[in-house]
Design a protein around this motif. Sequence first.
Motif, PDB file in Angstrom:
ATOM      1  N   ARG A 248     -12.009  -1.113  -2.963  1.00  0.00           N
ATOM      2  CA  ARG A 248     -11.767   0.252  -2.794  1.00  0.00           C
ATOM      3  C   ARG A 248     -10.575  -0.313  -1.684  1.00  0.00           C
ATOM      4  NH1 ARG A 248     -11.824   4.053  -6.722  1.00  0.00           N
ATOM      5  NH2 ARG A 248     -14.670   4.597  -6.571  1.00  0.00           N
ATOM      6  N   SER A 249     -10.575  -1.349  -0.519  1.00  0.00           N
ATOM      7  CA  SER A 249      -8.827  -1.608  -0.337  1.00  0.00           C
ATOM      8  C   SER A 249      -9.582  -3.123  -0.587  1.00  0.00           C
ATOM      9  CB  SER A 249     -10.106  -1.771   1.286  1.00  0.00           C
ATOM     10  OG  SER A 249      -9.165  -2.344   2.468  1.00  0.00           O
TER      11      SER A 249
ATOM     12  N   ARG B  74      -2.626  -2.716  -7.201  1.00  0.00           N
ATOM     13  CA  ARG B  74      -3.413  -1.191  -6.660  1.00  0.00           C
ATOM     14  C   ARG B  74      -3.376  -0.574  -8.103  1.00  0.00           C
ATOM     15  NH1 ARG B  74      -3.355   2.638  -2.750  1.00  0.00           N
ATOM     16  NH2 ARG B  74      -5.041   3.749  -2.442  1.00  0.00           N
TER      17      ARG B  74
ATOM     18  N   TRP C 225       0.829  -6.849   1.414  1.00  0.00           N
ATOM     19  CA  TRP C 225      -0.268  -7.310   1.998  1.00  0.00           C
ATOM     20  C   TRP C 225      -0.600  -9.265   1.328  1.00  0.00           C
ATOM     21  CZ3 TRP C 225      -4.755  -5.710   5.185  1.00  0.00           C
ATOM     22  CH2 TRP C 225      -4.935  -4.189   4.912  1.00  0.00           C
TER      23      TRP C 225
ATOM     24  N   TRP D 245      -8.603   1.914  -7.925  1.00  0.00           N
ATOM     25  CA  TRP D 245      -9.265   0.879  -6.943  1.00  0.00           C
ATOM     26  C   TRP D 245      -8.302  -0.309  -6.764  1.00  0.00           C
ATOM     27  CZ3 TRP D 245     -14.430  -0.978  -6.027  1.00  0.00           C
ATOM     28  CH2 TRP D 245     -15.382   0.397  -6.864  1.00  0.00           C
ATOM     29  N   TRP D 246      -8.104  -1.509  -6.315  1.00  0.00           N
ATOM     30  CA  TRP D 246      -7.730  -2.568  -5.773  1.00  0.00           C
ATOM     31  C   TRP D 246      -7.807  -3.377  -6.776  1.00  0.00           C
ATOM     32  CZ3 TRP D 246      -2.619  -3.822  -3.083  1.00  0.00           C
ATOM     33  CH2 TRP D 246      -2.123  -2.555  -2.603  1.00  0.00           C
TER      34      TRP D 246
ATOM     35  N   ARG E  53      -9.087  -5.325   1.926  1.00  0.00           N
ATOM     36  CA  ARG E  53     -10.248  -5.814   3.284  1.00  0.00           C
ATOM     37  C   ARG E  53     -11.802  -5.547   1.936  1.00  0.00           C
ATOM     38  NH1 ARG E  53      -8.063  -5.601   8.001  1.00  0.00           N
ATOM     39  NH2 ARG E  53      -6.100  -3.725   8.533  1.00  0.00           N
TER      40      ARG E  53
ATOM     41  N   ASP F 242       0.887  -1.489   0.503  1.00  0.00           N
ATOM     42  CA  ASP F 242       0.289   0.486  -0.240  1.00  0.00           C
ATOM     43  C   ASP F 242       0.493   1.424   0.150  1.00  0.00           C
ATOM     44  OD1 ASP F 242      -2.032   1.266  -0.189  1.00  0.00           O
ATOM     45  OD2 ASP F 242      -3.385   0.386   1.862  1.00  0.00           O
TER      46      ASP F 242
ATOM     47  N   ARG G 266      -1.724  -9.161   6.820  1.00  0.00           N
ATOM     48  CA  ARG G 266      -1.321  -8.412   6.471  1.00  0.00           C
ATOM     49  C   ARG G 266      -0.364  -9.032   7.578  1.00  0.00           C
ATOM     50  NH1 ARG G 266      -0.087  -3.917  10.229  1.00  0.00           N
ATOM     51  NH2 ARG G 266      -1.681  -5.104  11.700  1.00  0.00           N
TER      52      ARG G 266
END
Length: 542
Positions: free
Chosen positions: A216-217, A190, A141, A194-195, A219, A135, A159
Amino acid sequence: MNSPTSGASFHDNPVIPGFHPDPSVCRVGEDYYLVCSSFEYFPGVPIFHSRDLVHWRQIGNVLDRPAQLPLPADAMASDGIYAPTIRHHDGRFWMITTNVSQGGNFLVTADRPEGPWSDPVWLDLPGIDPDLAWDDDGTCWCAFAGAHGPTFTGVQIARVDPGSGKVLEDPFPAWAGTGLQWPEAPHLYRVGGWWYLLIAEGGTERGHTVAIARARSPRGPWESAPANPILSHRGTAHPVQSTGHADLVTTPDGEWWMVLLATRPAGYSPKFHVLGRETFLTPVQWEDGWPRVGPVNLRERAPGALRPQEPAPQRDDFDAPEPEPRLISPRSRPDGSWSLTERQGWLALHATGGTLDRPGCTFVGRRQQHAESRTAVLLDHGTGRAGLSVRLSAGHHYDLEVAGGQASVIARIGPLRQVVATRAVPAGPVVLVITTRSARKWSVGEERLSGLHVAAPDFVAFHVGTDPEPLAELDGRYLSTEVATGFTGRVIGMYVTEGTAWFDWFDHGPLDDAPGRSLTTDLWPTTPPLFGTSRNASALIG
């Protein structure tokens, strides 16, 4: 490569032919680096360099020391190293992968892609096919495919601290794909706000596909692309099949490209692929926030101006102090099993096992990279037992062996092992040649004359010395994944199972470019072989 058409240049697929599956790629400036799975072979994880995504040259192996690649002596075929990912971050190269035979997931790092690469840093994470992505704030990640079985949960993300391998946050479920079997091979990217999570699913056989989701993440929540799968050749008559296990890369000009694995089946239904899963390249376009891909063709538009590299020589004269990086061995290559200094300009191999049918043998070879190929060696077997073998696994291989004044062709197919043909040979060094030729050379009339469909994807012929007539010819389907099972392709190599043998040179290349082509011009009988043919065969397997 091919001449430009309408201002565009073109290239031939696959860009890395032969057993080079599960490609992963990264770019550093104008240089691209790519790694592939190596399974039970040592050294592991071949690494390639390119300046144009089309012309690749192997510059080494990431796992070139036993400490990096612990494999049990009885590791099965198609075990070992699965699905590496290569990335460049913070001035270093990172390669993460899975040793399914011992240890699980680990990563290694290097300042330079040629190495040396570090000792393994192990991660306490389950599953296979790990990926690394960072990130903006430096958070790392690790996405991976969850453990297969009744509790399979698709792709998970954790993580991690890549420096220590410590898991900073337990894995959480990410995306289980579109509902097909085995969602795996995840890669996180990325792109803008967006991811994106790229995966393979459907199994690595003919149903293989590529699918993608975004969030968006890391997660989540993950949104599946409306056009999933974004790539699949399943159920088509396309000559390229099993398209999947992909990775994305951008050029300095901002173009997007995909590397992926695929196969080229041949022969009669259900068709057979013998070179393994190979590395292909195809362009990517973006529409409405999603990548659009395919189909993947044998001839594709190339990424900009092609910048060919000097190709690696197909012949190894064993003049270097270390083995050429393309040479591989099953499971390990103990120091006492080989030498390049005992006899100047020769590779000495010392027997460590009495048969190729079980682990522990001395074998050094190269991936077969050409559908129509010629592999030749000059062998001095002394009083030992040695030769040249076409290997898919310990249970599936064809051998051209010299011992006791005779050359023999031996076929090992599952539980069957048979001496197909023999011929007397004089004492002293002898040239051994193995050629493979496409079964498409046969006409319909010849098929009907034989009373059978020519089911073989190719035929494998064995020559001794300069005799243009083969000692034997064998049906290549029995050295295919569809027969032998597994995830690898053919490896053609030198071996010794008794005493010591010396090899003066080893040559592997396309049949049409073969030196001494008189050995391979008119190899075919008037009717195609059912399993094998030879003027000296005492018995044939039918």
